[in-house]
Every structure is written in C-alpha cells, then in structure tokens.
Design a protein around this motif. Structure first.
Motif: not given
Lengths: 198, 204
Positions: B185-191
């Motif tokens: 799962p992607h957890m960063g703020d940027e896409d």
C-alpha cells in the motif's frame, strides 16, 4: 542509459572436486564388492538391472566408517560441507540422515525424482566415466517454456547437467528434481547418496 | 579440494538506469496531471476506485501517445524498443515488440495486487515516473515456502521471496511477463506514478 543485468531466484548447487582421495575411492569400491548382500536389485526408481542398499541399509555411511579405515571420519567431512552449504543457501543447518549406495550398469537410467522430507541432498561419485552419466537437474519453473527462445542460455533451458568425475561430490536442495542420462560406458556407475533431516 | 558454486535457472531482469531524463519525467507528470478524466479509468489490480486510476483500458498505448504529444518524449518508444531488443538477444529469447503501454496513478492507500502479464505478453516492464514504493517480485518455484529458512540470519538470494530491486525515478525494469509482482500500500502524500508496458512476439 546504463543497463544492469540482474538474476533473480537462482538455485544453488555446490560441486566439490576430488572430495575423496584416490586411496579412499579404491577402498570404498572394495567395500562395495564385499557388501553385495546388502544390495537389492529391484530398484523402482532405476530402469534396468541396477542395485542399491536403499532401503535395506540406508545408514550406509555409519557402516562404512566402521569397516573402511580410510573413511573413519567421512560423515564429519560431509557434514562440514553441508553446514557451509546451508549457511550460503540461507537455511538452517541439518545433520546427515540416511545414506545409501547405488550401482548402475550400462543401459540403466535413474528416473527423475526428488528427495521428500529432506532439506539438502548430496551425491558422491565413487565410479563413473568422466563427462558421462552426469546428474541432470530440472527447472521447477512452470513457465520456463512460455518464453519463445531463439537459442539456449542458462535462462531459457529447462534442464542442465552438472559435469563431474569420480571422487567429486555435489550438494543440492532436496526438492530439486534430477535424474541421470542412461549409463553409456561399460563400467558401472556407482554413487553414494545422502539426505539431511528436514 | 576445489569447490565451485553454480547458480542454476536464474530469472533474467534488465534494469535501465535513467531510462527517462529529468525533463521527460517532469513533462510526463505535468501531462498526466492535466489530462482529462476520460483519459483514465479504474482498474481493480491497482487499488480502489477512490485511490487509483489507470489508462490501461482507455489509452492502451501511452508510449505512442507521449511520442506524439510531449516534445521531450519524441522517439522514446523507439529507444525503449532498442533496450527490449538488446534484452532478447542477450538472454536468448525470440524478438518481441512493445504491444501496449499504460500509466497507473496511485494515491495514499492504493496497492497493486499480485499479478502477472503472461497470456499475450512475453516480456513486461515498469518505468518509475514517480516511484515512491518498490515493486516486489515473486519466484515461480512451488517449493519456495517449503525450505527451512534460517530466520536468525538475513535472507539470501536463494531464499528471498518476494524480492525487490532498487530503482529510482526514471529507471526501468524489464522482466519475463510470467513473473508475478505487486506493490505494498502506498503511504506517501504524493501520487505514485508508473508506466508499464508489455511486449509480444514480433513474428507471429
């Protein structure tokens, strides 16, 4: 653009050249000659009239250590290499479990098989023709033939043989399917095999 | 006594470092961020409808589209095809051509479920536009989970499964289409933005 080649998920085989001395080899062949009663001839896993101590005496290394003076610490020598293999492979060290000797005359062929319930297996070649009757390993990748190959490389083949000579030993994961090509020399192919506890 | 270690049946990957220049990356991101909604659709392999979108269905050949619409990307598809040709020659595989390409955009919480591209594709590839997270690759060996790994030591190249390959923005990974892969799962703020493509046999 800079390009890197990366190889993922290989399977480790370690080959030991001249694992036993010529004197040890002569001694063990004498032992085999004198121990013919330990061998049975109905060997389902081999085509033709091969014979083996498995499963009548599948702790043959223990008997050899007692009966062949030049082999008095052979189990420890093999175990040292198994430990080193396990470290490199990344699995827990396992002690040698069963061991047996097989004799294959000309025309016989060991069928493709694995060694269930074992972790690491090995073959010590006691007698074989150089560059013949090698052990052949098969890829377990079900997709290997999905890539249309233009020529054979280590990435596109689905089986490969490990070239070895008498006195050499190889270690490999017990799940790795293997067999040998039909024995083509007039001399018997004689090997000692062993497993480790799973 | 001489010992020899032999690695049998490895799976070949190609990593292209800086396959895309910083200018190309910036232009592609700008292009994606200003693309109309109909350019993307939801695809269940890449997350939920609220956190992911893909051009896989509406725009099945983004590399050609970028070639024609982003000046810094002119000739990009051809230069990538040359890398593909080199992979095939080197590893002994029949010639293949890029047959489709698409962009996935994933926001926080989106994950790529484990999948493979085999069926029509022979080779597959990922180009990291804005990488953020690693891709994990899985061995096809059915015995992988049966070996008694030594958990007191780091895993080795023989026991690591799944395995990730270090990459940065602009890097490309080329691999057999039957190698299954996924991302956490992607957890960063940027896409997270990746460009993927498939290759099929040239001479069919």
């Amino acid at each position: 653009m800079k390009k890197n080649e990366i190889e993922l998920f290989p399977t480790l085989i370690i080959k030991y050249d001249n694992f036993i001395t010529e004197q040890q080899r002569v001694d063990i062949l004498n032992y085999v000659e004198k121990s013919k009663t330990k061998f049975k001839t109905d060997v389902g896993i081999v085509t033709g009239c091969a014979s083996t101590t498995y499963p009548i005496d599948d702790l043959i290394l223990d008997d050899i250590e007692k009966c062949v003076s030049s082999w008095f610490n052979i189990k420890e020598s093999i175990q040292t290499q198994i430990n080193s293999y396990c470290l490199r492979y990344g699995v827990r060290t396992k002690p040698i479990d069963n061991s047996w000797i097989s004799i294959q005359p000309k025309g016989t062929k060991l069928k493709k098989h694995i060694h269930p319930k074992s972790t690491i297996s090995g073959v010590l070649y006691l007698k074989k023709a150089d560059s013949q009757d090698n052990t052949v390993f098969y890829s377990v990748n079900p997709y290997i033939d999905y890539m249309d190959k233009s020529y054979d490389t280590k990435y596109t083949i689905h089986k490969t043989e490990i070239s070895s000579k008498q006195s050499d030993m190889i270690l490999f994961p017990s799940w790795f399917p293997h067999d040998n090509n039909e024995v083509s020399s007039d001399e018997d192919r004689i090997i000692l095999s062993f497993n480790t506890f799973a | 006594m001489k010992t020899q270690s032999i690695d049998l049946f490895p799976i070949p990957f190609f990593r292209g470092i800086d396959a895309l220049s910083k200018e190309q990356l910036s232009d592609i991101i700008k292009f994606i961020e200003t693309s109309p909604d109909h350019y993307f659709k939801y695809h269940p392999a890449f997350g939920d409808p609220e956190n992911s979108k893909s051009s896989f269905l509406p725009q099945p050949d983004v590399l050609t589209y970028f070639d024609e619409n982003i000046p810094s990307c002119k000739g990009l598809k051809q230069s990538i095809q040359r890398v593909v040709d080199s992979y095939c020659r080197h590893f002994g595989i029949e010639e293949v051509v890029i047959c489709n390409s698409w962009v996935n955009v994933q926001s926080k919480g989106a994950e790529t479920t484990r999948h493979l591209h085999g069926r029509v594709a022979i080779l597959a590839a990922t180009i990291y536009i804005r990488k953020c997270d690693d891709t994990y690759f899985y061995t096809p060996s059915p015995f992988s989970q049966m070996i008694p790994r030594d958990f007191s030591r780091p895993t080795t190249k023989y026991t690591t499964d799944p395995q990730k390959i270090n990459c940065n923005d602009g890097d490309m990974l080329l691999f057999p289409a039957w190698v299954s892969h996924a991302s956490k799962p992607h957890m960063g703020d940027e896409d997270r933005i990746v460009l993927s493509f498939n290759c099929s046999l040239k001479n069919v």
